[in-house]
Scaffold this active site. Structure first.
Site, PDB file in Angstrom:
ATOM      1  N   LYS A 148      65.929  53.862  34.919  1.00  0.00           N
ATOM      2  CA  LYS A 148      65.972  55.290  35.235  1.00  0.00           C
ATOM      3  C   LYS A 148      67.399  55.779  35.468  1.00  0.00           C
ATOM      4  CE  LYS A 148      65.195  55.065  40.272  1.00  0.00           C
ATOM      5  NZ  LYS A 148      66.372  55.832  40.687  1.00  0.00           N
ATOM      6  N   ASP A 149      68.325  54.858  35.753  1.00  0.00           N
ATOM      7  CA  ASP A 149      69.719  55.234  35.998  1.00  0.00           C
ATOM      8  C   ASP A 149      70.572  55.241  34.744  1.00  0.00           C
ATOM      9  OD1 ASP A 149      69.256  55.574  38.689  1.00  0.00           O
ATOM     10  OD2 ASP A 149      69.863  53.551  39.234  1.00  0.00           O
TER      11      ASP A 149
ATOM     12  N   CYS B 288      69.652  62.532  35.175  1.00  0.00           N
ATOM     13  CA  CYS B 288      69.411  62.328  36.601  1.00  0.00           C
ATOM     14  C   CYS B 288      69.467  63.635  37.382  1.00  0.00           C
ATOM     15  CB  CYS B 288      70.434  61.351  37.153  1.00  0.00           C
ATOM     16  SG  CYS B 288      70.212  60.919  38.878  1.00  0.00           S
TER      17      CYS B 288
ATOM     18  N   ALA C 149      68.277  64.067  46.598  1.00  0.00           N
ATOM     19  CA  ALA C 149      69.351  64.682  45.815  1.00  0.00           C
ATOM     20  C   ALA C 149      68.874  65.260  44.486  1.00  0.00           C
ATOM     21  CB  ALA C 149      70.461  63.656  45.559  1.00  0.00           C
ATOM     22  N   SER C 150      67.788  64.722  43.928  1.00  0.00           N
ATOM     23  CA  SER C 150      67.400  65.134  42.573  1.00  0.00           C
ATOM     24  C   SER C 150      66.605  66.431  42.579  1.00  0.00           C
ATOM     25  CB  SER C 150      66.582  64.032  41.889  1.00  0.00           C
ATOM     26  OG  SER C 150      65.236  64.062  42.294  1.00  0.00           O
TER      27      SER C 150
ATOM     28  N   ARG D  18      64.501  67.220  40.352  1.00  0.00           N
ATOM     29  CA  ARG D  18      63.137  66.835  39.986  1.00  0.00           C
ATOM     30  C   ARG D  18      62.273  66.700  41.234  1.00  0.00           C
ATOM     31  NH1 ARG D  18      60.553  62.072  40.454  1.00  0.00           N
ATOM     32  NH2 ARG D  18      62.446  60.953  41.049  1.00  0.00           N
ATOM     33  N   ARG D  19      62.767  65.950  42.200  1.00  0.00           N
ATOM     34  CA  ARG D  19      62.013  65.752  43.431  1.00  0.00           C
ATOM     35  C   ARG D  19      61.965  67.025  44.271  1.00  0.00           C
ATOM     36  NH1 ARG D  19      64.718  59.886  44.522  1.00  0.00           N
ATOM     37  NH2 ARG D  19      63.050  58.566  43.673  1.00  0.00           N
TER      38      ARG D  19
ATOM     39  N   ARG E 289      73.296  60.639  49.433  1.00  0.00           N
ATOM     40  CA  ARG E 289      73.843  59.647  48.504  1.00  0.00           C
ATOM     41  C   ARG E 289      73.972  58.309  49.207  1.00  0.00           C
ATOM     42  NH1 ARG E 289      77.349  60.689  44.648  1.00  0.00           N
ATOM     43  NH2 ARG E 289      76.924  58.515  44.149  1.00  0.00           N
ATOM     44  N   GLY E 290      74.288  57.279  48.430  1.00  0.00           N
ATOM     45  CA  GLY E 290      74.453  55.943  48.978  1.00  0.00           C
ATOM     46  C   GLY E 290      73.288  55.048  48.607  1.00  0.00           C
ATOM     47  N   ASN E 291      73.444  53.749  48.879  1.00  0.00           N
ATOM     48  CA  ASN E 291      72.357  52.823  48.578  1.00  0.00           C
ATOM     49  C   ASN E 291      71.218  53.015  49.582  1.00  0.00           C
ATOM     50  OD1 ASN E 291      73.004  51.323  50.960  1.00  0.00           O
ATOM     51  ND2 ASN E 291      74.515  50.129  49.819  1.00  0.00           N
ATOM     52  N   VAL E 292      70.127  52.291  49.377  1.00  0.00           N
ATOM     53  CA  VAL E 292      68.939  52.496  50.212  1.00  0.00           C
ATOM     54  C   VAL E 292      69.246  52.247  51.678  1.00  0.00           C
ATOM     55  CG1 VAL E 292      66.607  51.658  50.715  1.00  0.00           C
ATOM     56  CG2 VAL E 292      67.332  51.978  48.339  1.00  0.00           C
ATOM     57  N   GLN E 293      70.000  51.194  51.983  1.00  0.00           N
ATOM     58  CA  GLN E 293      70.317  50.882  53.377  1.00  0.00           C
ATOM     59  C   GLN E 293      71.146  51.990  54.022  1.00  0.00           C
ATOM     60  OE1 GLN E 293      70.648  48.828  50.809  1.00  0.00           O
ATOM     61  NE2 GLN E 293      69.407  47.029  51.280  1.00  0.00           N
ATOM     62  N   THR E 294      72.103  52.536  53.267  1.00  0.00           N
ATOM     63  CA  THR E 294      72.926  53.636  53.779  1.00  0.00           C
ATOM     64  C   THR E 294      72.067  54.857  54.061  1.00  0.00           C
ATOM     65  OG1 THR E 294      74.892  52.872  52.580  1.00  0.00           O
ATOM     66  CG2 THR E 294      74.840  55.187  53.240  1.00  0.00           C
ATOM     67  N   ARG E 295      71.141  55.152  53.168  1.00  0.00           N
ATOM     68  CA  ARG E 295      70.263  56.315  53.355  1.00  0.00           C
ATOM     69  C   ARG E 295      69.354  56.120  54.573  1.00  0.00           C
ATOM     70  NH1 ARG E 295      68.701  58.529  47.276  1.00  0.00           N
ATOM     71  NH2 ARG E 295      70.696  58.031  46.313  1.00  0.00           N
TER      72      ARG E 295
END
Length: 292
Positions: A82-83, A237, A125-126, A128-129, A146-152
């Site tokens: 998807k990326d 995206c 952020a998207s 679409r969502r 933004r950021g990886n899952v842990q950052t979020r």
């Protein structure tokens, strides 16, 4: 002498877990191959203070990996499909796709919370969502994250957001399914094209037969349909477009979501033979463009 295969990956925890899935398949079925993991940080990983739309789109997550492939520094690269941009270099084709994990989006609440906190935004952020969440939670705004899952998750638990919406596949691969408060059905939130599928890119003309055990034929059909729909609408995206296909025996069904400013939201479906996956995506995109 074992054949050496160098695999390029982003250095986030999720990216490395997904790359390890490819490595495990190769090592299990091809003991004659030696694997070397090459970790990289992409431009998209480094710039976290702006949305993808502001910094150039999802291609920034693959730029360094593509350069490593072209230069010969690595032999294959691993991505969340998807990326990947809708238009890829002919020299760097996708050579294998994983079996699809859970394609749905999920809602994650702060640690210990049982419901959305009034006044707190949903981290998302998207577009679409955002558009689809507006129908589900009309009183709750969305705020880019933004950021990886842990950052979020850290931003969520610190009180910056009232909830996050993420892809189920990534959350589950990280072993964080215990944080999931709700799975959205694909009727509630249509996912990004190829969500839940891992893609492997290689160089054109090389032997990638060592990936055949990892590869899923069904994922090729559904991704071809979904990505052809998005591609025909110039989506990516940052564009408010989504697609989800399913295969049942020889048939394929495809649902698509699209929004163009000043027009009603398009939500439609089409079905046909799975061998016509690309044509089905293009047909549905034409219906989307006709909305007035």
């Amino acid at each position: 002498m074992k054949r050496l295969i160098r695999i390029g990956s982003r250095d986030s925890k999720l990216a490395l877990i997904q790359t390890q899935m490819v490595i495990d398949s190769i090592e299990r079925h091809h003991p004659e191959i030696k694997i070397e993991l090459v970790k990289m940080k992409t431009t998209g990983d480094k710039i976290l203070d702006r949305t993808l739309e502001q910094i150039g789109g999802k291609g920034l997550f693959v730029k360094e990996l593509d350069e490593a492939l072209l230069s010969g520094a690595v032999d294959i690269t691993v991505h969340s499909y998807k990326d990947l941009p809708m238009i890829l270099s002919e020299q760097l084709p996708v050579v294998a796709l994983s079996k699809r994990a859970d394609p749905r989006d999920v809602l994650i609440l702060p640690e210990g919370a049982l419901e959305l906190t009034p006044g707190k935004p949903i981290g998302c952020a998207s577009k679409r969502r955002q558009l689809q969440l507006a129908a589900l939670f009309p009183e709750t705004p969305c705020k880019p994250v933004r950021g990886n899952v842990q950052t979020r998750l850290r931003k969520l638990d610190s009180g910056e957001y009232g909830a996050l919406v993420l892809a189920a596949a990534g959350v589950e691969r990280l072993g964080l399914q215990g944080r999931i408060s709700r799975y959205f059905s694909t009727d509630e939130i249509l996912p990004a094209a190829s969500q839940g599928i891992i893609a492997v890119q290689g160089r054109l003309g090389e032997d990638h037969s060592y990936l055949r055990e990892f590869n899923s034929v069904e994922s090729w059909f559904v991704s071809l349909a979904e990505r052809s729909f998005v591609k025909a609408l110039d989506g990516g995206c940052t564009a408010p477009v989504a697609a989800f296909a399913e295969v049942l025996d020889e048939d394929l069904s495809l649902k698509g979501f699209y929004y163009e400013e000043g027009k009603p939201i398009f939500l439609g479906s089409v079905s046909g033979m799975k061998e016509d996956a690309e044509l089905l995506g293009e047909r549905l995109s034409k219906e989307a463009k006709m909305v007035k």
